[in-house]
Scaffold this motif. Structure first.
Motif, PDB file in Angstrom:
ATOM      1  N   ALA A 556       0.667  -1.252   0.071  1.00 48.22           N
ATOM      2  CA  ALA A 556       0.014   0.190  -0.010  1.00 48.22           C
ATOM      3  C   ALA A 556       0.740   1.337   0.208  1.00 48.22           C
ATOM      4  O   ALA A 556       1.895   1.255   0.685  1.00 48.22           O
ATOM      5  N   VAL A 557       0.425   2.156  -0.559  1.00 46.89           N
ATOM      6  CA  VAL A 557       0.838   3.494  -0.389  1.00 46.89           C
ATOM      7  C   VAL A 557       0.070   4.301   0.256  1.00 46.89           C
ATOM      8  O   VAL A 557      -1.179   4.361   0.282  1.00 46.89           O
ATOM      9  N   VAL A 558       0.721   4.998   1.538  1.00 45.62           N
ATOM     10  CA  VAL A 558       0.093   5.355   2.679  1.00 45.62           C
ATOM     11  C   VAL A 558       0.341   6.852   2.587  1.00 45.62           C
ATOM     12  O   VAL A 558       1.395   7.497   1.858  1.00 45.62           O
ATOM     13  N   GLU A 559      -0.146   7.790   3.655  1.00 47.18           N
ATOM     14  CA  GLU A 559       0.028   9.252   3.819  1.00 47.18           C
ATOM     15  C   GLU A 559       1.517   9.224   4.056  1.00 47.18           C
ATOM     16  O   GLU A 559       2.241   8.564   5.061  1.00 47.18           O
ATOM     17  N   LYS A 560       2.100  10.536   3.960  1.00 46.75           N
ATOM     18  CA  LYS A 560       3.168  10.848   4.182  1.00 46.75           C
ATOM     19  C   LYS A 560       3.782  10.836   5.596  1.00 46.75           C
ATOM     20  O   LYS A 560       2.880  11.574   6.340  1.00 46.75           O
ATOM     21  N   LEU A 561       4.765  10.340   6.005  1.00 42.69           N
ATOM     22  CA  LEU A 561       5.017  10.556   7.442  1.00 42.69           C
ATOM     23  C   LEU A 561       5.785  11.874   7.837  1.00 42.69           C
ATOM     24  O   LEU A 561       6.463  12.565   6.912  1.00 42.69           O
ATOM     25  N   PRO A 562       5.557  12.146   8.986  1.00 44.08           N
ATOM     26  CA  PRO A 562       5.969  13.527   9.520  1.00 44.08           C
ATOM     27  C   PRO A 562       7.450  13.749   9.766  1.00 44.08           C
ATOM     28  O   PRO A 562       7.967  14.819  10.269  1.00 44.08           O
ATOM     29  N   PHE A 563       8.080  12.710   9.493  1.00 43.30           N
ATOM     30  CA  PHE A 563       9.741  12.714  10.020  1.00 43.30           C
ATOM     31  C   PHE A 563      10.210  11.544   9.196  1.00 43.30           C
ATOM     32  O   PHE A 563       9.705  10.711   8.471  1.00 43.30           O
ATOM     33  N   THR A 564      11.513  11.846   9.008  1.00 41.17           N
ATOM     34  CA  THR A 564      12.461  10.963   8.378  1.00 41.17           C
ATOM     35  C   THR A 564      13.645  10.474   9.243  1.00 41.17           C
ATOM     36  O   THR A 564      13.998  11.006  10.448  1.00 41.17           O
ATOM     37  N   ILE A 565      14.245   9.078   9.081  1.00 38.73           N
ATOM     38  CA  ILE A 565      15.357   8.864   9.814  1.00 38.73           C
ATOM     39  C   ILE A 565      16.338   8.279   8.649  1.00 38.73           C
ATOM     40  O   ILE A 565      16.161   7.506   7.898  1.00 38.73           O
ATOM     41  N   ASP A 566      17.552   8.998   9.306  1.00 38.52           N
ATOM     42  CA  ASP A 566      18.723   8.470   8.377  1.00 38.52           C
ATOM     43  C   ASP A 566      19.799   7.962   9.283  1.00 38.52           C
ATOM     44  O   ASP A 566      20.095   8.426  10.403  1.00 38.52           O
ATOM     45  N   ALA A 586      17.197  11.706  12.956  1.00 41.57           N
ATOM     46  CA  ALA A 586      15.663  12.299  12.764  1.00 41.57           C
ATOM     47  C   ALA A 586      15.570  13.357  12.639  1.00 41.57           C
ATOM     48  O   ALA A 586      15.868  14.428  13.282  1.00 41.57           O
ATOM     49  N   THR A 587      14.717  13.843  11.374  1.00 43.55           N
ATOM     50  CA  THR A 587      14.247  15.011  11.172  1.00 43.55           C
ATOM     51  C   THR A 587      12.827  15.020  10.916  1.00 43.55           C
ATOM     52  O   THR A 587      12.297  14.415  10.467  1.00 43.55           O
ATOM     53  N   ASN A 588      12.128  16.110  11.710  1.00 42.84           N
ATOM     54  CA  ASN A 588      11.003  16.334  11.869  1.00 42.84           C
ATOM     55  C   ASN A 588      10.571  17.322  11.038  1.00 42.84           C
ATOM     56  O   ASN A 588      11.051  18.546  11.152  1.00 42.84           O
ATOM     57  N   ASP A 589       9.616  17.096  10.028  1.00 50.01           N
ATOM     58  CA  ASP A 589       9.143  18.079   9.169  1.00 50.01           C
ATOM     59  C   ASP A 589       8.421  19.328   9.723  1.00 50.01           C
ATOM     60  O   ASP A 589       8.463  20.311   9.064  1.00 50.01           O
ATOM     61  N   ASP A 590       7.767  19.306  10.793  1.00 48.05           N
ATOM     62  CA  ASP A 590       7.280  20.260  11.399  1.00 48.05           C
ATOM     63  C   ASP A 590       8.078  21.206  12.147  1.00 48.05           C
ATOM     64  O   ASP A 590       7.639  22.139  12.518  1.00 48.05           O
ATOM     65  N   ILE A 591       9.499  20.879  12.265  1.00 52.02           N
ATOM     66  CA  ILE A 591      10.307  21.910  12.739  1.00 52.02           C
ATOM     67  C   ILE A 591      11.328  22.168  11.609  1.00 52.02           C
ATOM     68  O   ILE A 591      12.004  21.419  11.086  1.00 52.02           O
ATOM     69  N   VAL A 592      11.339  23.527  11.218  1.00 56.19           N
ATOM     70  CA  VAL A 592      12.073  24.023  10.181  1.00 56.19           C
ATOM     71  C   VAL A 592      13.768  23.924  10.664  1.00 56.19           C
ATOM     72  O   VAL A 592      14.250  24.245  11.687  1.00 56.19           O
ATOM     73  N   ASP A 593      14.225  23.201   9.704  1.00 57.88           N
ATOM     74  CA  ASP A 593      15.734  22.957   9.929  1.00 57.88           C
ATOM     75  C   ASP A 593      15.931  22.129  11.312  1.00 57.88           C
ATOM     76  O   ASP A 593      17.043  22.164  11.906  1.00 57.88           O
ATOM     77  N   GLY A 594      14.862  21.279  11.697  1.00 60.67           N
ATOM     78  CA  GLY A 594      15.080  20.400  13.079  1.00 60.67           C
ATOM     79  C   GLY A 594      15.580  19.250  12.780  1.00 60.67           C
ATOM     80  O   GLY A 594      15.069  18.518  12.047  1.00 60.67           O
ATOM     81  N   GLN A 595      16.544  18.802  13.537  1.00 65.33           N
ATOM     82  CA  GLN A 595      17.002  17.615  13.542  1.00 65.33           C
ATOM     83  C   GLN A 595      17.581  17.188  14.968  1.00 65.33           C
ATOM     84  O   GLN A 595      17.873  17.852  15.758  1.00 65.33           O
ATOM     85  N   LEU A 596      17.366  15.676  15.123  1.00 69.95           N
ATOM     86  CA  LEU A 596      17.849  15.150  16.354  1.00 69.95           C
ATOM     87  C   LEU A 596      18.887  14.021  16.005  1.00 69.95           C
ATOM     88  O   LEU A 596      18.451  13.168  15.338  1.00 69.95           O
ATOM     89  N   ILE A 597      19.955  14.247  16.582  1.00 68.69           N
ATOM     90  CA  ILE A 597      20.735  13.066  16.578  1.00 68.69           C
ATOM     91  C   ILE A 597      20.947  12.141  17.571  1.00 68.69           C
ATOM     92  O   ILE A 597      20.796  12.496  18.829  1.00 68.69           O
ATOM     93  N   LEU A 598      20.500  10.878  17.080  1.00 64.08           N
ATOM     94  CA  LEU A 598      20.163   9.745  18.058  1.00 64.08           C
ATOM     95  C   LEU A 598      21.739   9.091  18.379  1.00 64.08           C
ATOM     96  O   LEU A 598      21.937   8.093  17.360  1.00 64.08           O
ATOM     97  N   LYS A 599      22.354   9.071  19.183  1.00 65.05           N
ATOM     98  CA  LYS A 599      23.602   8.513  19.519  1.00 65.05           C
ATOM     99  C   LYS A 599      23.387   6.925  20.254  1.00 65.05           C
ATOM    100  O   LYS A 599      22.592   6.937  21.088  1.00 65.05           O
TER     101      LYS A 599
END
Length: 606
Positions: A556-566, A586-599
């Motif tokens: 299935a193709v579903v709605e866009k997720l509000p975040f990405t993980i790289d 992790a990048t949250n699309d709701d936050i401009v230039d928002g990234q969280l680095i998960l170590k």
């Protein structure tokens, strides 16, 4: 080029394995549990997160959802149209919402009108009246519940009943059936059956004009709110097994259907052009069709039928055709055993598979092979976690050999049919998705790709009698979806697969064939995906009591997720058998230039 397994693992992480599972629908119940073909029915779908229901994904033709009514996030009412020619029996479905796919559930199609159980019907003296045979009763057995239904019959009239209980896949449930006369005398009872496993069926001839009561209960009186059943009541014939239990592909096979109280039934079945382990045969008449079919096997082997007497080595039936062939017979009485003779060359390899339980026979087969010197060489009782037997045999010398088959407990009877398929090893390939949790055959067995994103999974390739690299194909993907996979090296049996969806891909779903291809010499070997669904498990040790198999992959193709993980690319080369601590971003699309680095808290093993 063969890539290090960790590179594949790292690639999967980088492609965003953050699953939309928390937003996917949960489907817990479908009520009623089935419907009559040739009509439209209102069906309730119960679960969680169903508020954005967009589609009912049916796995087989003949079932169509014509309208939806979202009552609440926990309930959707659906009008389901069942085509007149829809196959009787079990069908599979999933709910698709805008955000995901539900687990697979079953829905059953019958030939009679549905009628609901009406409580109280616990007392033999106050049963629920059935106006006439030809009805399917939708009921439920609670703790210590016993349901009674009453019909009128004329002397000589057939009364047939069959229950779908544990096969509905809702609960660990062992139905018990009885047909009683007005004086409470039991005409017939049924608990477990070879044909229906823990479900039951009965067919009797009314001994006199009068009223008869059908009783249905849980065998140990331990029902609960999930013990739903469908009870078919009619005058349909009810054979239990077929002989011979198989034949050659592309031919018409004359069979005798055995076990009906009115006597054996002669029939002819057109076998398919390709092998099939369970070709269904339903008996029909004025009282309708037998709800569950008897089955026969279709293979490309020549058929050999036993000729009595053949109950000792000296009287063994010599196969009129050289092996490979299929040997068919009946262990007709207690203590009976059947012998067949065959000729083999030194070094010739044959696999003998005794099919009995797989064709719904009560026989628990034991097979033994004896050499030209009449000495025992090898034997087998159960194989491959089944009661049917198998021997992988290589002839030690040129000569005449014999094979014996008997019941494990030396039982026998008219229904103790068997089929021994003897053939050389054949290359084969099957594909599956591994279980990602213990005793969980459903989670992540489907693909739901967010718009503009990716979904990764692993495939397990089970090769038999061949090796080498594999390639994969996914014809029929939803519009806007794409499949990404490199060839799978012959040294491994599990491999990552990635699905992508364009940012503007329309929401939708498809049931596709996941196909793997390899080569055995110059011969191309193809295999497809299948999901075994363990519908009912129980003690001891989460034993699987009822399972079924779906041969399509839901995508299935579903709605866009509000975040990405790289995954941040490593700054140093990857060293085999070393360690590495990659950073997840992790990048949250709701936050401009928002990234969280998960170590990671520790090194990741290569």
């Amino acid at each position: 080029m063969h890539r290090h397994p960790f590179i594949a693992t790292l690639a999967m992480l980088a492609l965003g394995l953050a699953s939309a599972g928390a937003a996917s629908p949960s489907l817990s119940k479908v009520l009623p549990r089935g419907a009559k073909r040739g009509a439209e029915h209102l069906v309730e779908f119960h679960g969680e997160r169903l508020g954005d229901c967009a589609e009912i994904l049916f796995y087989s033709p003949g079932l169509t959802a014509t309208s939806f009514e979202v009552v609440s996030p926990k309930l959707v009412r659906v009008k389901v149209a069942v085509a007149p020619g829809c196959e009787l029996g079990e069908h599979y479905l999933r709910v698709r919402t805008k955000s995901g796919l539900s687990h697979l559930r079953s829905f059953w199609v019958g030939q009679f009108d549905n009628a609901a159980e009406v409580e109280p019907n616990n007392d033999f003296s106050a049963p629920q009246e059935i106006a006439s045979p030809g009805v399917t009763l939708e009921g439920r057995l609670d703790n210590e519940d016993v349901d009674h239904y009453q019909i009128e019959a004329k002397k000589g009239q057939r009364i047939s009943v069959e229950v779908e209980g544990i096969r509905l896949g809702d609960a660990f449930f062992d139905p018990y059936l009885a047909i009683l006369d007005a004086d409470r005398f039991e005409l017939a009872v049924s608990d477990d059956t070879d044909l229906l496993l823990q479900d039951s069926t009965l067919s009797v001839t009314a001994p006199a004009d009068g009223k008869y009561v059908i009783q249905v209960r849980e065998a140990s009186y331990t029902g609960n709110e999930n013990c739903h059943y469908r009870l078919h009541v009619g005058a349909f014939p009810r054979p239990l097994v077929a002989f011979p239990p198989g034949g050659k592909t592309g031919t018409e096979l004359p069979v005798k259907l055995i076990g009906d109280p009115a006597g054996d039934i002669d029939a002819t079945v057109a076998l398919p052009a390709t092998p099939d382990p369970a070709v269904p045969i339903r008996s029909g008449g004025a009282g309708g069709l037998s709800p569950a079919p008897v089955v026969v096997r279709a293979s490309d082997l020549e058929n050999v039928l036993e000729a009595e007497p053949n109950n000792n080595m000296g009287a063994a039936n010599r196969s009129p055709v050289p092996l490979p062939a299929a040997l068919n017979g009946v262990i007709g009485a207690d203590g009976d055993q059947d012998w067949f003779g065959f000729t083999a060359k030194k070094g010739q390899r044959l696999i003998f598979r005794a099919h009995a339980k797989s064709v719904r026979s009560p026989l628990d087969p034991v097979i033994n092979i004896f050499g030209p010197d009449k000495k025992h060489i090898v034997g087998n009782d159960d194989a491959d976690n089944r009661q049917d037997a198998k021997i992988d045999f290589t002839a030690p010398a040129d000569g005449d050999y014999t094979i014996r088959i008997r019941d494990h407990l030396n039982k026998g009877g008219g229904r103790y049919v068997y089929r021994i398929e003897a053939e050389p090893p054949r290359p084969s390939l099957s594909l599956s998705i591994p279980h990602f949790a213990r005793n969980d055959s459903q989670s992540r067995q489907m693909i739901y790709v967010p718009r503009g994103g990716r979904f990764a999974t692993r495939v397990v390739a089970t090769r038999s009698h061949f090796g080498g690299d594999l390639t994969f194909e996914t014809p029929g993907l939803p519009t806007g979806a794409r499949f990404v996979a490199q060839p799978m090296h012959g040294s491994i049996n599990t491999f990552p697969l990635v699905f992508e969806a364009a940012p503007d891909a329309p929401l939708g779903a498809a049931l596709i064939d996941l196909v793997g291809r390899g080569k055995a010499g110059d011969r191309e070997i193809a295999g497809t995906f299948s999901q075994q669904v363990d519908f009912v498990t129980g003690n001891p040790n989460n034993t699987v009591y009822y399972h079924s198999s779906a041969a399509k992959l839901a995508v299935a193709v579903v709605e866009k997720l509000p975040f990405t993980i790289d995954v941040e690319p490593p700054a140093v080369p990857l060293v085999r058998n070393g360690t590495l601590s990659p950073n997840l971003v992790a990048t949250n699309d709701d936050i401009v230039d928002g990234q969280l680095i998960l170590k990671r808290s520790g090194p990741h093993p290569l």
